[in-house]
Enzyme design. Structure first.
Site, mmCIF file in Angstrom:
data_model
loop_
_atom_site.group_PDB
_atom_site.id
_atom_site.type_symbol
_atom_site.label_atom_id
_atom_site.label_comp_id
_atom_site.label_asym_id
_atom_site.label_seq_id
_atom_site.Cartn_x
_atom_site.Cartn_y
_atom_site.Cartn_z
ATOM 1 N N HIS A 137 1.063 -1.154 -0.310
ATOM 2 C CA HIS A 137 -0.153 0.026 0.253
ATOM 3 C C HIS A 137 0.779 1.249 -0.292
ATOM 4 O O HIS A 137 1.662 1.525 0.751
ATOM 5 C CB HIS A 137 -0.542 0.004 0.688
ATOM 6 C CG HIS A 137 -0.884 0.108 2.890
ATOM 7 N ND1 HIS A 137 -0.365 0.438 3.211
ATOM 8 C CD2 HIS A 137 -0.080 -0.790 2.837
ATOM 9 C CE1 HIS A 137 0.218 0.421 4.262
ATOM 10 N NE2 HIS A 137 0.461 -0.993 3.979
ATOM 11 N N ASP A 139 -0.145 3.885 0.676
ATOM 12 C CA ASP A 139 -0.807 5.391 2.547
ATOM 13 C C ASP A 139 0.335 5.093 3.318
ATOM 14 O O ASP A 139 0.378 3.686 3.838
ATOM 15 C CB ASP A 139 -2.603 5.113 2.596
ATOM 16 C CG ASP A 139 -2.889 4.066 2.994
ATOM 17 O OD1 ASP A 139 -2.646 3.349 2.109
ATOM 18 O OD2 ASP A 139 -3.168 4.297 3.301
ATOM 19 N N ASP A 172 6.165 0.295 5.994
ATOM 20 C CA ASP A 172 5.101 -0.290 5.984
ATOM 21 C C ASP A 172 4.693 1.151 5.539
ATOM 22 O O ASP A 172 3.677 2.129 5.951
ATOM 23 C CB ASP A 172 4.438 -0.006 7.617
ATOM 24 C CG ASP A 172 2.519 0.146 7.670
ATOM 25 O OD1 ASP A 172 2.065 -0.657 6.356
ATOM 26 O OD2 ASP A 172 1.820 -0.362 8.600
ATOM 27 N N GLU A 206 -5.130 1.627 2.603
ATOM 28 C CA GLU A 206 -5.115 0.625 3.486
ATOM 29 C C GLU A 206 -5.955 1.024 5.180
ATOM 30 O O GLU A 206 -6.015 0.219 5.960
ATOM 31 C CB GLU A 206 -3.814 -0.151 3.627
ATOM 32 C CG GLU A 206 -3.509 -1.212 4.566
ATOM 33 C CD GLU A 206 -3.279 -2.016 5.877
ATOM 34 O OE1 GLU A 206 -3.773 -2.543 6.554
ATOM 35 O OE2 GLU A 206 -2.771 -0.184 6.355
ATOM 36 N N GLU A 207 -4.241 1.897 5.414
ATOM 37 C CA GLU A 207 -4.728 2.344 6.986
ATOM 38 C C GLU A 207 -5.960 3.219 7.405
ATOM 39 O O GLU A 207 -6.445 2.699 8.899
ATOM 40 C CB GLU A 207 -3.547 3.327 7.061
ATOM 41 C CG GLU A 207 -1.682 2.714 7.086
ATOM 42 C CD GLU A 207 -1.338 1.991 7.681
ATOM 43 O OE1 GLU A 207 -2.482 1.669 8.844
ATOM 44 O OE2 GLU A 207 -0.148 1.392 7.311
ATOM 45 N N ASP A 233 -0.121 -10.244 0.205
ATOM 46 C CA ASP A 233 0.513 -9.614 0.827
ATOM 47 C C ASP A 233 1.241 -8.891 2.331
ATOM 48 O O ASP A 233 1.587 -10.186 2.704
ATOM 49 C CB ASP A 233 -1.515 -8.575 1.015
ATOM 50 C CG ASP A 233 -1.854 -7.076 1.512
ATOM 51 O OD1 ASP A 233 -0.391 -6.362 1.321
ATOM 52 O OD2 ASP A 233 -2.272 -7.084 2.413
ATOM 53 N N HIS A 478 4.295 2.449 12.640
ATOM 54 C CA HIS A 478 3.178 2.907 13.270
ATOM 55 C C HIS A 478 3.766 4.183 14.267
ATOM 56 O O HIS A 478 3.162 4.779 14.887
ATOM 57 C CB HIS A 478 2.384 1.921 13.590
ATOM 58 C CG HIS A 478 1.271 1.288 12.609
ATOM 59 N ND1 HIS A 478 -0.417 2.077 11.912
ATOM 60 C CD2 HIS A 478 1.298 1.398 11.078
ATOM 61 C CE1 HIS A 478 -0.534 1.299 11.532
ATOM 62 N NE2 HIS A 478 0.126 1.102 10.635
HETATM 63 ZN ZN LIG Z 1 0.785 -1.684 6.361
#
Ligand SMILES: [Zn+2]
Length: 506
Positions: A137, A139, A172, A206-207, A233, A478
């Site tokens: 992803h 984002d 990520d 995705e987030e 994924d 994150h």
């Molecule tokens: Zn992710």
């Protein structure tokens, strides 16, 4: 004399359980020895495979690193409020990718689904053969306000320093996204002409749930009846020092991800002045219910993925964990106890209960008429929303507490993907070639990924990032100081090149 006889008979009596114990231990050891070493056997195949002609092509590491550095500078942030989203950052990121991956953009067709999602089709020469989907992803999550200064290098700098590449999205998930494009660009430059169609699915939300990305792409694939053998994924990774009792790194491939369900509990009592309180207040009644829920978690089980994982890893565990793990028929209760002790392992074996929000009262001298709690459950495969509601009702055992929630509101765990499929063995071999130091084991993803949207469109969905994670890396996801090791990034590119090539030859 009498004393001596007594002692002998005591020894005789003791020796019976002792003999039984020895027999039991021998049996346990035998069981351990008889376990097939599946975490390693693929590696043997991989080495022969490598000699038979593994994909190899020199990577211009420095140029690839510069591209990832630039990619991390685009602030493609997913915001909770869609109005705060900076669409221009995504448009600029797309233009950057088109500039730097010319062969992918020339040879693959972009299918526009009316959002920022990037969905590419590299058509194979044999369209009836099942294709594959590589996912990542675009984002990233925002930087928590007030933590910018804690970063060793600014979060959107893409700094290359201390053997790492730094920035939000490095792990990520832009690292994987760029690595997939690098791999495919390399293959195309090398004259790669696939027989099987390869799809790239790079969502941009995705987030925040994936509705405009993964959901639209998976729906499109289903509606067009496209045969897809597997989708790959993010999810799990190559774990270093994270798997208890195993000193070797473990490449853990997620076969499923947990589901989610949120319910509310409320208690109601008469209000009034706090000078004359009833025996039990609304908050007190609710607190009692919540304590019961925390003390009585949903039942745990090793069935399914945890058992598959343990059986694979048992031969590589330190003593006595190896013996214990190889004999779950005898030690299951003990292993469940051990797993239950730590939040990370506990979440693998049961549906977890998390009290996340509480609300009651508005003034210090007024009795609250209502008290309310929000509880988030993460469902393990096999548990339904109804199972949770039944459990909550039974454990609370209080008619005066209202349970708000229905089975329909539950999002169950995903189906469990196969370890017997051709796609899984290709994945296994590609991992073994790229990470020869690692063991391989199936795992359960405890968070949500875009992969869950593909379980209908693809025969199997695997969740694995070719990223090496050490214990201190977990907080970077994150969090602050997200970074990727430079050597690892090059391994990631190699892994995807190997996988794309091997999938096509399969
Ligand atoms: Zn992710």
């Amino acid at each position: 004399m009498a004393k001596g006889r007594k002692r002998r008979s005591l020894i005789l009596w003791l020796s019976i359980p002792f003999a039984a114990l020895i027999t039991l231990l021998a049996l346990m050891a035998l069981r351990l020895m008889l376990l097939p070493d599946t975490a390693h056997s693929e590696k043997q195949q991989a080495i022969t495979g490598a000699m038979a002609g593994a994909y190899s092509h020199p990577i211009d590491g420095e140029a690839a690193l510069m591209r990832l550095s630039q990619a991390l500078q685009f602030q493609t942030i997913s915001t909770e409020n869609p109005a705060d989203r900076d669409a221009s950052a995504f448009a600029a990121f797309h233009a950057f990718l088109a500039d730097h991956f010319p062969l992918v953009h020339a040879r693959a067709e972009r299918i526009d689904l009316g959002s920022d999602a990037l969905f590419f089709k590299l058509a194979g020469s044999k369209p009836t053969l099942p294709g594959s989907v590589l996912m990542a992803h675009q984002d990233v999550v925002p930087i928590e306000p007030g933590t910018d200064q804690d970063w060793q290098h600014p979060p959107f700098s893409g700094a290359i320093a201390d053997g790492h590449i730094w920035g939000r999205g490095a792990m990520d998930d832009k690292g994987a996204l760029l690595a997939i494009l690098e791999a495919l660009e390399l293959l195309l430059a090398d004259g790669f002409e696939p027989e099987r169609t390869l799809w790239l699915a790079f969502g941009a939300d995705e987030e925040v749930g994936g509705e405009n990305g993964a959901v639209k792409i998976a729906t499109w694939l289903s509606e067009h009846d496209i045969p897809i053998a597997f989708a790959l994924d993010e999810g799990l990774a190559v774990l270093h020092g994270i798997t208890p009792g195993v000193s070797a790194p473990v490449a853990m491939v997620g076969l499923a991800e947990k589901g989610s369900m949120t319910i509310r509990l409320s208690a109601q009592e008469d209000g009034g002045h706090s000078s004359m309180p009833p025996r039990i207040s609304a908050p007190g009644r609710l607190a009692k219910a919540l304590t019961r829920l925390e003390r009585n978690p949903m039942p745990a089980s090793l069935d399914g993925i945890p058992a598959q994982m343990l059986v694979r890893l048992a031969p590589h565990m330190d003593f006595p964990l190896d013996l214990i793990t190889a004999n779950l028929w005898l030690t299951e209760a003990l292993v469940i106890d051990q797993f239950s002790a730590a939040p990370s392992s506990n979440s693998m074996i049961r549906t977890t209960t998390a009290i996340t929000m509480l609300q009651a009262g508005f003034k210090s001298n007024v009795l609250a008429q209502t008290a309310e709690a929000t509880i988030n459950f993460r469902l393990r495969p096999g548990d339904s929303g109804q199972d949770i509601l039944d459990h909550v009702r039974r454990v609370i055992d209080d008619e005066a507490i209202t349970i708000h929630g229905t089975d329909e509101e539950a999002q169950p765990a995903s189906p469990i993907s196969s370890t017997q499929s051709a796609a899984f063995s290709v994945l296994e071999r590609s991992i073994a070639k790229s990470f020869p130091d690692a063991l391989l084991a199936p795992g359960l993803v405890i968070a949500a990924t875009d992969g869950r949207h593909f379980t209908k469109a693809a025969d199997d969905v695997y969740r694995f990032s070719p990223m090496r994670l050490h214990p201190d890396d977990l907080a970077r996801l994150h969090g602050t100081n997200e970074r990727l090791k430079i050597d690892n990034y090059l391994e990631m590119i190699g892994f995807y090149a190997e996988l794309i090539n091997a999938t096509d030859q399969n």
